[in-house]
Design an enzyme around this catalytic site. Sequence first.
Site, PDB file in Angstrom:
ATOM      1  N   SER A 157      23.605  -0.843  30.850  1.00 11.09           N
ATOM      2  CA  SER A 157      24.324  -2.085  30.586  1.00 11.09           C
ATOM      3  C   SER A 157      23.817  -2.780  29.331  1.00 11.09           C
ATOM      4  O   SER A 157      22.661  -2.621  28.931  1.00 11.09           O
ATOM      5  CB  SER A 157      24.184  -3.028  31.782  1.00 11.09           C
ATOM      6  OG  SER A 157      24.672  -2.408  32.946  1.00 11.09           O
TER       7      SER A 157
HETATM    8  N1  SAH Z   1      21.982  -0.077  35.862  1.00 10.87           N
HETATM    9  C1  SAH Z   1      21.955   1.241  35.298  1.00 10.87           C
HETATM   10  C2  SAH Z   1      23.246   2.026  35.476  1.00 10.87           C
HETATM   11  C3  SAH Z   1      24.516   1.316  35.210  1.00 10.87           C
HETATM   12  S1  SAH Z   1      25.917   2.398  35.317  1.00 10.87           S
HETATM   13  C4  SAH Z   1      21.594   1.229  33.850  1.00 10.87           C
HETATM   14  O1  SAH Z   1      21.664   0.191  33.218  1.00 10.87           O
HETATM   15  O2  SAH Z   1      21.271   2.310  33.367  1.00 10.87           O
HETATM   16  C5  SAH Z   1      26.297   2.274  37.044  1.00 10.87           C
HETATM   17  C6  SAH Z   1      25.515   3.211  37.893  1.00 10.87           C
HETATM   18  O3  SAH Z   1      25.961   3.044  39.245  1.00 10.87           O
HETATM   19  C7  SAH Z   1      25.714   4.687  37.558  1.00 10.87           C
HETATM   20  O4  SAH Z   1      24.460   5.288  37.421  1.00 10.87           O
HETATM   21  C8  SAH Z   1      26.477   5.227  38.765  1.00 10.87           C
HETATM   22  O5  SAH Z   1      26.200   6.575  39.049  1.00 10.87           O
HETATM   23  C9  SAH Z   1      25.997   4.302  39.865  1.00 10.87           C
HETATM   24  N2  SAH Z   1      26.874   4.228  41.044  1.00 10.87           N
HETATM   25  C10 SAH Z   1      28.222   4.166  41.098  1.00 10.87           C
HETATM   26  N3  SAH Z   1      28.657   4.084  42.370  1.00 10.87           N
HETATM   27  C11 SAH Z   1      27.548   4.076  43.158  1.00 10.87           C
HETATM   28  C12 SAH Z   1      27.324   4.027  44.554  1.00 10.87           C
HETATM   29  N4  SAH Z   1      28.328   3.956  45.429  1.00 10.87           N
HETATM   30  N5  SAH Z   1      26.048   4.044  44.999  1.00 10.87           N
HETATM   31  C13 SAH Z   1      25.006   4.138  44.138  1.00 10.87           C
HETATM   32  N6  SAH Z   1      25.140   4.194  42.807  1.00 10.87           N
HETATM   33  C14 SAH Z   1      26.392   4.172  42.309  1.00 10.87           C
END
Ligand code: SAH
Length: 218
Positions: free
Chosen positions: A66
């Site tokens: 993000s």
């Molecule tokens: N906060 C992290 C990732 C943001 S992207 C960063 O800044 O790097 C959103 C993340 O949520 C992704 O890694 C995706 O795989 C995860 N995600 C999406 N749906 C999810 C779920 N149901 N449970 C756990 N993680 C999930």
Amino acid sequence: MPPYSDAFARPRRKMVEEQLIARGVDSPRVLAVLGELPRHHFVDEALASRAYADGPLPIGYGQTISQPFIVALTLQALSLKPTDRVLEIGFGCGYQTAALAQMAAQVYAIERVPDLFDKGRRHLKEFRFANVFLKLGDGHLGWEEFAPFDAIVLAAYAPQVPTRLKNQLATGGRLVAPLGDAVGQSLVLFTKKTDGAVNRRPLANCRFVPLVKGLSAR
Ligand code: SAH
């Protein structure tokens, strides 16, 4: 935190001043933590020079780390106390997890994509946090075993907050989630008051990736 290369101290300071302070982030704790945390350590080497830029960056599997401002806004809205237990859904590269680990007592973080789970875990390992617990699973379910949580944070958008996550929020707890659809979302802060009522306050417009049901195949 262990020592790390400070080749990026300048862009990091610039990030804090121009992206965070200039836009109204004023929590000394949030500014101090993000001012120290080596964001370049959480992205692929080829992207390191862009790690402090004003936007999201790809982390693989169609997912993104993000934008720094959104992370700062989220952390500030959570009003974390050093005794708080936090649940994070979608830890991806682990950047926000590392910030949370320095602001709360325990962080329980869930990721659904196995390769991202491994990547985030690898990044976080180098910090040797003793208060971070990672799980490969579907964040819709929360982490019942360690509930209730003083703070819950979703890093992926949904049309509404999954019921189980609402139920796992402690009285007095804060939850931040991007709510909306593929066209656009609003980052919303929910606060569960002592009488059980839930306050809702929009923080900003945002663009996240979707919260996906179930575990991703390896
Ligand atoms: N906060 C992290 C990732 C943001 S992207 C960063 O800044 O790097 C959103 C993340 O949520 C992704 O890694 C995706 O795989 C995860 N995600 C999406 N749906 C999810 C779920 N149901 N449970 C756990 N993680 C999930």
